[in-house]
Design a protein around this motif. Sequence first.
Motif, PDB file in Angstrom:
ATOM      1  N   GLU A 113       0.970  -1.211   0.115  1.00 40.17           N
ATOM      2  CA  GLU A 113      -0.007  -0.020   0.030  1.00 40.17           C
ATOM      3  C   GLU A 113       1.070   1.239   0.095  1.00 40.17           C
ATOM      4  OE1 GLU A 113      -3.535   0.834   0.373  1.00 40.17           O
ATOM      5  OE2 GLU A 113      -3.740  -1.106  -0.449  1.00 40.17           O
ATOM      6  N   ALA A 114       2.120   1.323   0.928  1.00 40.31           N
ATOM      7  CA  ALA A 114       2.607   2.303   0.985  1.00 40.31           C
ATOM      8  C   ALA A 114       3.398   2.607  -0.401  1.00 40.31           C
ATOM      9  CB  ALA A 114       3.898   2.183   2.157  1.00 40.31           C
ATOM     10  N   ILE A 115       4.033   1.749  -1.020  1.00 44.88           N
ATOM     11  CA  ILE A 115       4.443   2.008  -2.268  1.00 44.88           C
ATOM     12  C   ILE A 115       3.466   2.411  -3.480  1.00 44.88           C
ATOM     13  CG2 ILE A 115       5.485   0.749  -4.198  1.00 44.88           C
ATOM     14  CD1 ILE A 115       6.891  -1.086  -2.203  1.00 44.88           C
ATOM     15  N   GLU A 116       2.436   1.764  -3.390  1.00 48.43           N
ATOM     16  CA  GLU A 116       1.218   2.334  -4.354  1.00 48.43           C
ATOM     17  C   GLU A 116       1.001   3.785  -4.107  1.00 48.43           C
ATOM     18  OE1 GLU A 116      -2.070  -0.155  -4.638  1.00 48.43           O
ATOM     19  OE2 GLU A 116      -1.066  -1.760  -4.770  1.00 48.43           O
ATOM     20  N   LEU A 117       1.190   4.221  -2.806  1.00 45.23           N
ATOM     21  CA  LEU A 117       0.719   5.679  -2.404  1.00 45.23           C
ATOM     22  C   LEU A 117       1.844   6.413  -2.587  1.00 45.23           C
ATOM     23  CD1 LEU A 117      -1.458   4.866   0.868  1.00 45.23           C
ATOM     24  CD2 LEU A 117      -2.317   5.895  -1.120  1.00 45.23           C
ATOM     25  N   GLY A 118       2.899   5.803  -2.900  1.00 47.96           N
ATOM     26  CA  GLY A 118       4.015   6.692  -2.979  1.00 47.96           C
ATOM     27  C   GLY A 118       4.805   7.112  -1.925  1.00 47.96           C
ATOM     28  N   ILE A 119       4.711   6.437  -0.833  1.00 47.96           N
ATOM     29  CA  ILE A 119       5.332   6.755   0.516  1.00 47.96           C
ATOM     30  C   ILE A 119       6.730   6.405   0.307  1.00 47.96           C
ATOM     31  CG2 ILE A 119       5.543   6.104   2.952  1.00 47.96           C
ATOM     32  CD1 ILE A 119       2.444   6.105   2.713  1.00 47.96           C
ATOM     33  N   LYS A 120       7.752   7.087   0.582  1.00 45.23           N
ATOM     34  CA  LYS A 120       9.156   6.720   0.451  1.00 45.23           C
ATOM     35  C   LYS A 120       9.829   6.090   1.634  1.00 45.23           C
ATOM     36  CE  LYS A 120       9.324   9.420  -3.451  1.00 45.23           C
ATOM     37  NZ  LYS A 120       8.323   8.953  -4.314  1.00 45.23           N
ATOM     38  N   GLN A 121       9.605   6.421   2.883  1.00 48.92           N
ATOM     39  CA  GLN A 121      10.241   6.198   4.150  1.00 48.92           C
ATOM     40  C   GLN A 121       9.034   6.013   4.937  1.00 48.92           C
ATOM     41  OE1 GLN A 121      13.218   8.727   5.090  1.00 48.92           O
ATOM     42  NE2 GLN A 121      14.393   8.505   3.251  1.00 48.92           N
ATOM     43  N   LEU A 122       9.299   4.920   5.931  1.00 52.43           N
ATOM     44  CA  LEU A 122       8.447   4.624   7.120  1.00 52.43           C
ATOM     45  C   LEU A 122       9.436   4.579   8.263  1.00 52.43           C
ATOM     46  CD1 LEU A 122       5.575   2.420   5.971  1.00 52.43           C
ATOM     47  CD2 LEU A 122       5.251   4.719   6.548  1.00 52.43           C
ATOM     48  N   TYR A 123       9.145   5.211   9.606  1.00 55.84           N
ATOM     49  CA  TYR A 123       9.878   4.945  10.849  1.00 55.84           C
ATOM     50  C   TYR A 123       9.108   4.176  11.554  1.00 55.84           C
ATOM     51  CZ  TYR A 123      12.657   8.608   8.636  1.00 55.84           C
ATOM     52  OH  TYR A 123      13.619   9.354   7.626  1.00 55.84           O
ATOM     53  N   ALA A 124       9.612   3.432  12.510  1.00 54.12           N
ATOM     54  CA  ALA A 124       8.816   2.590  13.558  1.00 54.12           C
ATOM     55  C   ALA A 124       9.757   2.574  14.852  1.00 54.12           C
ATOM     56  CB  ALA A 124       8.679   1.272  12.850  1.00 54.12           C
ATOM     57  N   LYS A 125       8.947   2.712  15.892  1.00 55.66           N
ATOM     58  CA  LYS A 125       9.540   2.246  17.345  1.00 55.66           C
ATOM     59  C   LYS A 125       8.941   1.234  18.147  1.00 55.66           C
ATOM     60  CE  LYS A 125       7.519   5.806  20.116  1.00 55.66           C
ATOM     61  NZ  LYS A 125       7.623   6.895  20.829  1.00 55.66           N
ATOM     62  N   THR A 126       9.731   0.537  18.643  1.00 50.79           N
ATOM     63  CA  THR A 126       9.174  -0.506  19.671  1.00 50.79           C
ATOM     64  C   THR A 126      10.134  -0.621  20.846  1.00 50.79           C
ATOM     65  OG1 THR A 126       8.538  -2.712  19.768  1.00 50.79           O
ATOM     66  CG2 THR A 126      10.750  -2.259  18.621  1.00 50.79           C
ATOM     67  N   THR A 127       9.897  -1.157  21.871  1.00 49.92           N
ATOM     68  CA  THR A 127      10.408  -1.397  22.964  1.00 49.92           C
ATOM     69  C   THR A 127      11.487  -2.359  23.241  1.00 49.92           C
ATOM     70  OG1 THR A 127       8.498  -2.680  23.818  1.00 49.92           O
ATOM     71  CG2 THR A 127       8.636  -0.414  24.413  1.00 49.92           C
ATOM     72  N   SER A 128      12.460  -1.985  23.856  1.00 48.93           N
ATOM     73  CA  SER A 128      13.557  -3.340  23.918  1.00 48.93           C
ATOM     74  C   SER A 128      13.046  -4.750  24.123  1.00 48.93           C
ATOM     75  CB  SER A 128      14.889  -2.595  24.789  1.00 48.93           C
ATOM     76  OG  SER A 128      14.218  -2.325  25.915  1.00 48.93           O
ATOM     77  N   HIS A 129      12.140  -4.899  24.938  1.00 47.34           N
ATOM     78  CA  HIS A 129      11.570  -6.189  25.257  1.00 47.34           C
ATOM     79  C   HIS A 129      10.780  -6.764  24.468  1.00 47.34           C
ATOM     80  CE1 HIS A 129       8.379  -3.951  26.952  1.00 47.34           C
ATOM     81  NE2 HIS A 129       7.947  -4.900  27.501  1.00 47.34           N
ATOM     82  N   ASN A 130      10.512  -6.073  23.427  1.00 49.95           N
ATOM     83  CA  ASN A 130       9.400  -6.602  22.468  1.00 49.95           C
ATOM     84  C   ASN A 130      10.260  -7.119  21.456  1.00 49.95           C
ATOM     85  OD1 ASN A 130       7.039  -7.266  20.822  1.00 49.95           O
ATOM     86  ND2 ASN A 130       6.307  -5.103  21.070  1.00 49.95           N
ATOM     87  N   LEU A 131      10.562  -8.384  21.302  1.00 49.14           N
ATOM     88  CA  LEU A 131      11.360  -9.144  20.726  1.00 49.14           C
ATOM     89  C   LEU A 131      10.590  -9.449  19.379  1.00 49.14           C
ATOM     90  CD1 LEU A 131      13.876 -11.174  22.894  1.00 49.14           C
ATOM     91  CD2 LEU A 131      14.232  -8.800  21.760  1.00 49.14           C
ATOM     92  N   PRO A 132       9.464  -9.956  19.544  1.00 47.52           N
ATOM     93  CA  PRO A 132       8.768 -10.334  18.483  1.00 47.52           C
ATOM     94  C   PRO A 132       8.567  -9.067  17.335  1.00 47.52           C
ATOM     95  CG  PRO A 132       7.542 -11.314  20.249  1.00 47.52           C
ATOM     96  CD  PRO A 132       8.668 -10.337  20.917  1.00 47.52           C
ATOM     97  N   SER A 133       8.172  -7.950  17.872  1.00 48.20           N
ATOM     98  CA  SER A 133       7.978  -6.557  17.044  1.00 48.20           C
ATOM     99  C   SER A 133       9.055  -6.247  16.261  1.00 48.20           C
ATOM    100  CB  SER A 133       7.657  -5.698  17.648  1.00 48.20           C
ATOM    101  OG  SER A 133       7.112  -4.595  16.872  1.00 48.20           O
ATOM    102  N   GLN A 134      10.335  -6.530  17.146  1.00 45.68           N
ATOM    103  CA  GLN A 134      11.598  -6.278  16.388  1.00 45.68           C
ATOM    104  C   GLN A 134      11.915  -7.247  15.199  1.00 45.68           C
ATOM    105  OE1 GLN A 134      14.724  -6.126  19.334  1.00 45.68           O
ATOM    106  NE2 GLN A 134      13.264  -5.407  20.757  1.00 45.68           N
ATOM    107  N   LYS A 135      11.423  -8.453  15.372  1.00 43.33           N
ATOM    108  CA  LYS A 135      11.627  -9.659  14.141  1.00 43.33           C
ATOM    109  C   LYS A 135      10.834  -9.149  13.039  1.00 43.33           C
ATOM    110  CE  LYS A 135      13.341 -13.072  17.027  1.00 43.33           C
ATOM    111  NZ  LYS A 135      12.780 -14.549  17.842  1.00 43.33           N
ATOM    112  N   VAL A 136       9.513  -8.493  13.395  1.00 37.86           N
ATOM    113  CA  VAL A 136       8.469  -8.584  12.181  1.00 37.86           C
ATOM    114  C   VAL A 136       9.099  -7.274  11.297  1.00 37.86           C
ATOM    115  CG1 VAL A 136       6.229  -7.454  11.841  1.00 37.86           C
ATOM    116  CG2 VAL A 136       6.643  -9.150  13.428  1.00 37.86           C
ATOM    117  N   LEU A 137       9.549  -6.111  12.238  1.00 35.99           N
ATOM    118  CA  LEU A 137      10.187  -5.243  11.276  1.00 35.99           C
ATOM    119  C   LEU A 137      11.363  -5.373  10.438  1.00 35.99           C
ATOM    120  CD1 LEU A 137      10.027  -2.314  14.337  1.00 35.99           C
ATOM    121  CD2 LEU A 137       8.570  -2.451  12.023  1.00 35.99           C
ATOM    122  N   GLN A 138      12.305  -6.313  10.892  1.00 38.09           N
ATOM    123  CA  GLN A 138      13.510  -6.650  10.257  1.00 38.09           C
ATOM    124  C   GLN A 138      13.088  -7.649   9.202  1.00 38.09           C
ATOM    125  OE1 GLN A 138      15.897  -8.511  13.483  1.00 38.09           O
ATOM    126  NE2 GLN A 138      16.167  -6.494  14.191  1.00 38.09           N
TER     127      GLN A 138
END
Length: 172
Positions: A113-138
Amino acid sequence: MNIRLAKLKDTDAGALLAFEYENRDFFEKMVPTRGDEYYNLIDFLKRHEALLGEQSLGVSHFYLIKDDNDNILGRINMVDLDEQQQGVLGYRIGQSYTGKGIATRALQLLIKEAIELGIKQLYAKTTSHNLPSQKVLQKNGFHYEKTDAVPFVMNGEKVKFLYYKWVSNKKT
């Protein structure tokens, strides 16, 4: 399990509030609380209306993650979009749907969706103990940028925010 992203609409408010309330304790283990007022129906409806207003202006895109039976499994958003087509990613998956690859697949769909909308960059943050979220992002091409120097206490545990960035590889 098949999933899809459904653009947030006014008729989603009741089901979304129920989803948020049902998963409140689970979410608050991983991210800072939104506070009691968030779960008040009148306040929730006002916030919902404000989100729809942002969406109509194109500064944010809000999606519900749904299954084939129209159940809400989670939500995923791109907010604070600016003139440079940069924005901030946010997502949450309901407790009974974690560990099933839903967040990873939902983020894949959102990136399309982001690519279709022409979005160039997305930023995200997660907490240091939220390993599943870190893995999803990576897994979805987000690269680690930095970690806050100063921790904060959440649920009696010292944690820090970790920051990630995704850059579209689509040539314009």
